[in-house]
Design a protein around this motif. Structure first.
Motif, PDB file in Angstrom:
ATOM      1  N   ILE A  10     -18.820 -18.677  -1.502  1.00 62.30           N
ATOM      2  CA  ILE A  10     -17.794 -17.638  -1.674  1.00 62.30           C
ATOM      3  C   ILE A  10     -16.460 -18.111  -1.107  1.00 62.30           C
ATOM      4  CG2 ILE A  10     -17.078 -15.332  -0.885  1.00 62.30           C
ATOM      5  CD1 ILE A  10     -20.054 -14.508  -1.167  1.00 62.30           C
ATOM      6  N   GLU A  14     -14.007 -18.643  -4.154  1.00 69.15           N
ATOM      7  CA  GLU A  14     -13.316 -17.389  -4.385  1.00 69.15           C
ATOM      8  C   GLU A  14     -12.263 -17.076  -3.326  1.00 69.15           C
ATOM      9  OE1 GLU A  14     -16.044 -14.087  -4.981  1.00 69.15           O
ATOM     10  OE2 GLU A  14     -17.526 -15.458  -5.805  1.00 69.15           O
ATOM     11  N   LEU A  15     -12.721 -16.907  -2.109  1.00 68.59           N
ATOM     12  CA  LEU A  15     -11.867 -16.337  -1.071  1.00 68.59           C
ATOM     13  C   LEU A  15     -10.693 -17.225  -0.685  1.00 68.59           C
ATOM     14  CD1 LEU A  15     -12.278 -13.690   0.936  1.00 68.59           C
ATOM     15  CD2 LEU A  15     -12.219 -15.546   2.555  1.00 68.59           C
ATOM     16  N   GLU A  18      -8.110 -17.630  -3.447  1.00 71.62           N
ATOM     17  CA  GLU A  18      -7.371 -16.377  -3.621  1.00 71.62           C
ATOM     18  C   GLU A  18      -6.373 -16.173  -2.481  1.00 71.62           C
ATOM     19  OE1 GLU A  18      -8.187 -11.586  -3.844  1.00 71.62           O
ATOM     20  OE2 GLU A  18      -9.775 -12.941  -4.488  1.00 71.62           O
ATOM     21  N   LEU A  77     -17.124  -9.118   4.197  1.00 75.68           N
ATOM     22  CA  LEU A  77     -16.480  -9.470   2.927  1.00 75.68           C
ATOM     23  C   LEU A  77     -16.845  -8.467   1.835  1.00 75.68           C
ATOM     24  CD1 LEU A  77     -16.838 -13.354   2.855  1.00 75.68           C
ATOM     25  CD2 LEU A  77     -14.761 -12.015   3.258  1.00 75.68           C
ATOM     26  N   GLU A  78     -18.084  -8.038   1.817  1.00 74.84           N
ATOM     27  CA  GLU A  78     -18.522  -7.051   0.834  1.00 74.84           C
ATOM     28  C   GLU A  78     -17.789  -5.724   1.050  1.00 74.84           C
ATOM     29  OE1 GLU A  78     -20.223  -5.513  -2.488  1.00 74.84           O
ATOM     30  OE2 GLU A  78     -20.238  -7.595  -1.850  1.00 74.84           O
ATOM     31  N   ASP A  79     -17.641  -5.316   2.316  1.00 74.32           N
ATOM     32  CA  ASP A  79     -16.890  -4.088   2.623  1.00 74.32           C
ATOM     33  C   ASP A  79     -15.445  -4.211   2.166  1.00 74.32           C
ATOM     34  OD1 ASP A  79     -19.133  -2.946   3.751  1.00 74.32           O
ATOM     35  OD2 ASP A  79     -18.510  -3.302   5.826  1.00 74.32           O
ATOM     36  N   MET A  80     -14.846  -5.383   2.385  1.00 72.49           N
ATOM     37  CA  MET A  80     -13.461  -5.600   1.963  1.00 72.49           C
ATOM     38  C   MET A  80     -13.357  -5.533   0.444  1.00 72.49           C
ATOM     39  SD  MET A  80     -12.409  -8.709   4.536  1.00 72.49           S
ATOM     40  CE  MET A  80     -10.855  -9.080   3.726  1.00 72.49           C
ATOM     41  N   ARG A  81     -14.332  -6.081  -0.228  1.00 65.60           N
ATOM     42  CA  ARG A  81     -14.339  -6.069  -1.697  1.00 65.60           C
ATOM     43  C   ARG A  81     -14.442  -4.641  -2.211  1.00 65.60           C
ATOM     44  NH1 ARG A  81     -18.347 -10.171  -3.840  1.00 65.60           N
ATOM     45  NH2 ARG A  81     -16.593 -11.566  -3.577  1.00 65.60           N
ATOM     46  N   LEU A  82     -15.306  -3.830  -1.566  1.00 63.31           N
ATOM     47  CA  LEU A  82     -15.472  -2.442  -1.975  1.00 63.31           C
ATOM     48  C   LEU A  82     -14.209  -1.623  -1.714  1.00 63.31           C
ATOM     49  CD1 LEU A  82     -19.132  -1.752  -0.772  1.00 63.31           C
ATOM     50  CD2 LEU A  82     -18.343  -2.096  -3.120  1.00 63.31           C
ATOM     51  N   LYS A  84     -11.209  -2.696  -1.844  1.00 71.15           N
ATOM     52  CA  LYS A  84     -10.196  -3.121  -2.810  1.00 71.15           C
ATOM     53  C   LYS A  84     -10.324  -2.364  -4.129  1.00 71.15           C
ATOM     54  CE  LYS A  84      -8.305  -7.760  -2.881  1.00 71.15           C
ATOM     55  NZ  LYS A  84      -8.583  -9.137  -3.241  1.00 71.15           N
ATOM     56  N   GLU A  85     -11.562  -2.028  -4.485  1.00 71.78           N
ATOM     57  CA  GLU A  85     -11.824  -1.418  -5.794  1.00 71.78           C
ATOM     58  C   GLU A  85     -11.502   0.049  -5.820  1.00 71.78           C
ATOM     59  OE1 GLU A  85     -15.885  -2.382  -6.648  1.00 71.78           O
ATOM     60  OE2 GLU A  85     -15.404  -4.452  -6.975  1.00 71.78           O
TER      61      GLU A  85
END
Length: 85
Positions: A10, A14-15, A18, A77-82, A84-85
């Motif tokens: 990741i 990705e990270l 980005e 990271l998953e929390d940050m991704r959520l 963002k959406e």
């Protein structure tokens, strides 16, 4: 796949790319002279985040990261991704 390998993938795919792109965009805004305090704060935040993940990447390559630490980072990271959406 181990948490460490998953995190490494990741980070590399990705990270970090980005973050690099976002940092470049923020630098362009700052360099244009048309920036706000929020822009400067955002740049500082991105630089700190990049430094942290560069350190995590270094820890992975030096085998200094545990599976548990990798899992904790993946969850953040998953929390940050959520968020963002």
């Amino acid at each position: 796949m181990s948490n460490i390998k998953k995190l490494e993938k990741i980070l590399k795919e990705e990270l970090i790319p980005e973050l690099d792109e976002n940092l470049e965009e923020m630098m362009d805004i700052i360099d244009s002279g048309d920036c706000s305090k929020d822009d400067k704060d955002e740049l500082k935040y991105l630089e700190e985040m990049k430094a942290y993940f560069d350190e995590v990447e270094l820890d992975i390559s030096n085998n200094n990261l545990t599976e548990e630490d990798a899992l904790d980072i993946l969850e953040v990271l998953e929390d940050m991704r959520l968020d963002k959406e």
